[in-house]
Design a protein around this motif. Structure first.
Motif, PDB file in Angstrom:
ATOM      1  N   LYS A  98       0.738  -1.187   0.240  1.00  0.00           N
ATOM      2  CA  LYS A  98      -0.033  -0.152   0.031  1.00  0.00           C
ATOM      3  C   LYS A  98       0.915   1.183   0.025  1.00  0.00           C
ATOM      4  O   LYS A  98       1.405   1.665   1.136  1.00  0.00           O
ATOM      5  N   GLY A  99       0.938   1.934  -1.127  1.00  0.00           N
ATOM      6  CA  GLY A  99       1.631   3.219  -1.138  1.00  0.00           C
ATOM      7  C   GLY A  99       3.161   2.981  -1.492  1.00  0.00           C
ATOM      8  O   GLY A  99       3.683   4.189  -1.477  1.00  0.00           O
ATOM      9  N   TYR A 100       3.609   1.837  -1.367  1.00  0.00           N
ATOM     10  CA  TYR A 100       5.335   1.946  -1.725  1.00  0.00           C
ATOM     11  C   TYR A 100       5.779   0.750  -2.485  1.00  0.00           C
ATOM     12  O   TYR A 100       4.775  -0.309  -2.891  1.00  0.00           O
ATOM     13  N   MET A 101       6.951   0.890  -3.060  1.00  0.00           N
ATOM     14  CA  MET A 101       7.294  -0.253  -4.030  1.00  0.00           C
ATOM     15  C   MET A 101       8.775  -0.478  -3.406  1.00  0.00           C
ATOM     16  O   MET A 101       9.621   0.241  -3.241  1.00  0.00           O
ATOM     17  N   TYR A 102       8.922  -1.740  -3.186  1.00  0.00           N
ATOM     18  CA  TYR A 102      10.142  -2.262  -2.699  1.00  0.00           C
ATOM     19  C   TYR A 102      10.910  -2.829  -4.035  1.00  0.00           C
ATOM     20  O   TYR A 102      10.364  -3.403  -4.857  1.00  0.00           O
ATOM     21  N   SER A 103      12.577  -2.464  -4.257  1.00  0.00           N
ATOM     22  CA  SER A 103      13.063  -3.171  -5.229  1.00  0.00           C
ATOM     23  C   SER A 103      14.501  -3.460  -4.844  1.00  0.00           C
ATOM     24  O   SER A 103      15.073  -2.847  -3.874  1.00  0.00           O
ATOM     25  N   LEU A 104      14.815  -4.697  -5.242  1.00  0.00           N
ATOM     26  CA  LEU A 104      16.147  -5.320  -5.195  1.00  0.00           C
ATOM     27  C   LEU A 104      16.685  -5.728  -6.402  1.00  0.00           C
ATOM     28  O   LEU A 104      16.354  -6.277  -7.120  1.00  0.00           O
ATOM     29  N   GLU A 105      17.716  -4.724  -6.801  1.00  0.00           N
ATOM     30  CA  GLU A 105      18.360  -4.828  -8.066  1.00  0.00           C
ATOM     31  C   GLU A 105      19.227  -6.057  -8.012  1.00  0.00           C
ATOM     32  O   GLU A 105      19.664  -6.644  -7.211  1.00  0.00           O
ATOM     33  N   LYS A 106      19.290  -6.328  -9.127  1.00  0.00           N
ATOM     34  CA  LYS A 106      20.067  -7.667  -9.622  1.00  0.00           C
ATOM     35  C   LYS A 106      21.647  -7.539  -8.865  1.00  0.00           C
ATOM     36  O   LYS A 106      22.198  -6.352  -9.040  1.00  0.00           O
ATOM     37  N   LYS A 118       0.085   9.008  -4.939  1.00  0.00           N
ATOM     38  CA  LYS A 118      -1.277   8.918  -3.669  1.00  0.00           C
ATOM     39  C   LYS A 118      -2.573   8.442  -4.640  1.00  0.00           C
ATOM     40  O   LYS A 118      -3.171   7.586  -3.846  1.00  0.00           O
ATOM     41  N   ASP A 119      -2.612   8.375  -5.739  1.00  0.00           N
ATOM     42  CA  ASP A 119      -3.484   7.577  -6.567  1.00  0.00           C
ATOM     43  C   ASP A 119      -3.690   5.999  -6.460  1.00  0.00           C
ATOM     44  O   ASP A 119      -4.895   5.502  -6.581  1.00  0.00           O
ATOM     45  N   LEU A 120      -2.348   5.737  -5.848  1.00  0.00           N
ATOM     46  CA  LEU A 120      -2.334   4.035  -5.883  1.00  0.00           C
ATOM     47  C   LEU A 120      -2.514   3.627  -4.567  1.00  0.00           C
ATOM     48  O   LEU A 120      -2.715   2.556  -4.249  1.00  0.00           O
ATOM     49  N   TYR A 121      -2.779   4.668  -3.444  1.00  0.00           N
ATOM     50  CA  TYR A 121      -2.863   4.044  -2.147  1.00  0.00           C
ATOM     51  C   TYR A 121      -4.225   3.323  -1.848  1.00  0.00           C
ATOM     52  O   TYR A 121      -3.940   2.347  -0.902  1.00  0.00           O
ATOM     53  N   ASN A 122      -5.069   3.436  -2.282  1.00  0.00           N
ATOM     54  CA  ASN A 122      -6.358   2.765  -2.278  1.00  0.00           C
ATOM     55  C   ASN A 122      -6.691   1.560  -2.549  1.00  0.00           C
ATOM     56  O   ASN A 122      -7.644   0.690  -2.334  1.00  0.00           O
ATOM     57  N   TYR A 123      -5.612   1.082  -3.647  1.00  0.00           N
ATOM     58  CA  TYR A 123      -5.639  -0.071  -4.409  1.00  0.00           C
ATOM     59  C   TYR A 123      -5.092  -1.202  -3.614  1.00  0.00           C
ATOM     60  O   TYR A 123      -4.348  -1.020  -2.753  1.00  0.00           O
ATOM     61  N   ARG A 124      -5.898  -2.575  -3.831  1.00  0.00           N
ATOM     62  CA  ARG A 124      -5.117  -3.664  -3.095  1.00  0.00           C
ATOM     63  C   ARG A 124      -4.713  -4.455  -4.387  1.00  0.00           C
ATOM     64  O   ARG A 124      -5.267  -4.917  -5.272  1.00  0.00           O
ATOM     65  N   TYR A 125      -3.289  -4.778  -4.145  1.00  0.00           N
ATOM     66  CA  TYR A 125      -2.815  -5.288  -5.169  1.00  0.00           C
ATOM     67  C   TYR A 125      -2.718  -6.624  -5.217  1.00  0.00           C
ATOM     68  O   TYR A 125      -2.424  -7.126  -4.249  1.00  0.00           O
ATOM     69  N   TRP A 126      -2.970  -7.536  -6.190  1.00  0.00           N
ATOM     70  CA  TRP A 126      -2.982  -9.089  -6.427  1.00  0.00           C
ATOM     71  C   TRP A 126      -1.706  -9.412  -7.290  1.00  0.00           C
ATOM     72  O   TRP A 126      -1.441 -10.577  -6.904  1.00  0.00           O
ATOM     73  N   LYS A 127      -1.447  -8.624  -8.263  1.00  0.00           N
ATOM     74  CA  LYS A 127      -0.540  -9.104  -9.235  1.00  0.00           C
ATOM     75  C   LYS A 127       0.243  -7.791  -9.946  1.00  0.00           C
ATOM     76  O   LYS A 127      -0.607  -6.872 -10.164  1.00  0.00           O
ATOM     77  N   ILE A 128       1.697  -8.120 -10.045  1.00  0.00           N
ATOM     78  CA  ILE A 128       2.205  -7.205 -10.983  1.00  0.00           C
ATOM     79  C   ILE A 128       2.568  -7.860 -12.185  1.00  0.00           C
ATOM     80  O   ILE A 128       3.310  -8.930 -11.982  1.00  0.00           O
TER      81      ILE A 128
END
Length: 189
Positions: A98-106, A118-128
């Protein structure tokens, strides 16, 4: 008999051979807390196994090791936020919460944290799902969202071929077949 099971169904008669199998449990979770969170998405990267847990964050363990560890912690506001996790074509691990992206580069051992618009805070993510190097589809509780991570442009689908399901459905999974076509699984089919 002798480790064989016969099975009949609408398609025919089958014989299955059963052999002893070492079953290994990763990320053990006590049954008493089962209803508080679940594990979603599995990514294997070299000898490491990653999974996203709704209440704990991104978990990591070596495939041949017995101890697991937190790879990236969730902030308290993210708990129960339907984390999703992928490995991109370029080898980067992405986790969304919710509201954040975690990234681990190769070839990196440290997770980076980025705020989402902020537009993406209210979504529930199931798949990327990665479409191109910088473009992704998000499967959410209210349809598909097109994402460009370089420009930070996030566009919800409004309709597709005059059908509104992809703009309103719970999108659970997105997969590509061997012919390069994408398949989308939702609560509407």
């Amino acid at each position: 008999n002798n480790g064989r099971i016969w099975m009949g169904n609408d398609f025919g008669l089958y014989m299955l051979s059963i052999k002893r199998n070492k079953f290994r449990k990763y990320f053990y979770q006590d049954i008493k807390i089962f209803n508080l969170n679940s594990y979603r998405n599995i990514v294997v990267d070299k000898d490491n196994l990653y999974t996203a847990n709704e209440a704990k964050g991104i978990m990591q363990t070596g495939i041949n090791k017995s101890k697991s560890k937190y790879a990236a912690f969730l902030k308290p506001t993210e708990i129960r936020s339907f984390v999703t996790l992928i490995k991109t074509h370029e080898g980067t691990l992405f986790g969304l919460s919710k509201g954040y992206m975690y990234s681990l580069e190769k070839n990196n051992n440290k997770w980076s944290l980025f705020s989402l618009p902020k537009d993406l805070y209210n979504y529930r993510y199931w798949k990327i799902y990665q479409v191109t190097k910088d473009s992704f589809l998000l499967g959410t509780n209210t349809g598909l969202v097109w994402v460009n991570i370089n420009t930070n442009i996030f566009s919800p689908f409004t309709k597709y071929n005059h059908y509104y399901e992809l703009a309103q459905a719970l999108v659970l999974d997105i997969l590509a077949d061997r012919n390069g076509q994408e398949w989308i699984c939702s609560n509407t089919g």
